[in-house]
Design an enzyme around this catalytic site. Sequence first.
Site: not given
Length: 206
Positions: A128, A166
């Site tokens: 990701s 993230k």
Amino acid sequence: MTKSEKRQHDILRYIFSHVSDSGYPPTVREICNAVGLSSTSTVHGHLSKLESKGLIKRDPTKPRAIEITLAGLEMLDELPNKTQIPIVGTVTAGEPILAVEENRDYFPLPPYFESADDLFMLSIRGESMINAGILDGDQVIVRKQSSANNGEIVIAMTEENEATCKRFFKEDGYYRLQPENDTMDPIILENVTILGKVVGLYRDLI
């Protein structure tokens, strides 16, 4: 510090530097040359004093068998936790998974960091964060901190106590953990715990 103690400190520092540079301790003659002493017996005397103080350990049957103890490293301000980063487990760069804090290994402190204080390393699992250059299998260096600025890459703990890597954004009334992968959606949370900010990356190219 007396003149004799200063000389012993210089010898201890040279032993540490030699081991760091070469991977093995110096000979007594090399110590003589390094600290400006002409007599090996004088160096032996200083080494005996260092040993009696618990700063080194020696094997008299071998010419290079000198080991600096933890007390010696502490005197030099070179304890392992100053020069090594604990590798504490795996964190996801995909769907959140639990980061396992195992403290199973250590990684040498990269030269661009002054101290290993508050640093730890995590292995990345998932894709990701590929647009930010963080790939599956990479290891990230993280500085422990409980807050972050918008846009910073963090290790965050979700409401389900799962950790993820993230990009962090504080929005109006919620938090957004944004992946760096165009095929993945952000994670939207009412509450989030910041474990640390990503400050470096290591990739094994072999």
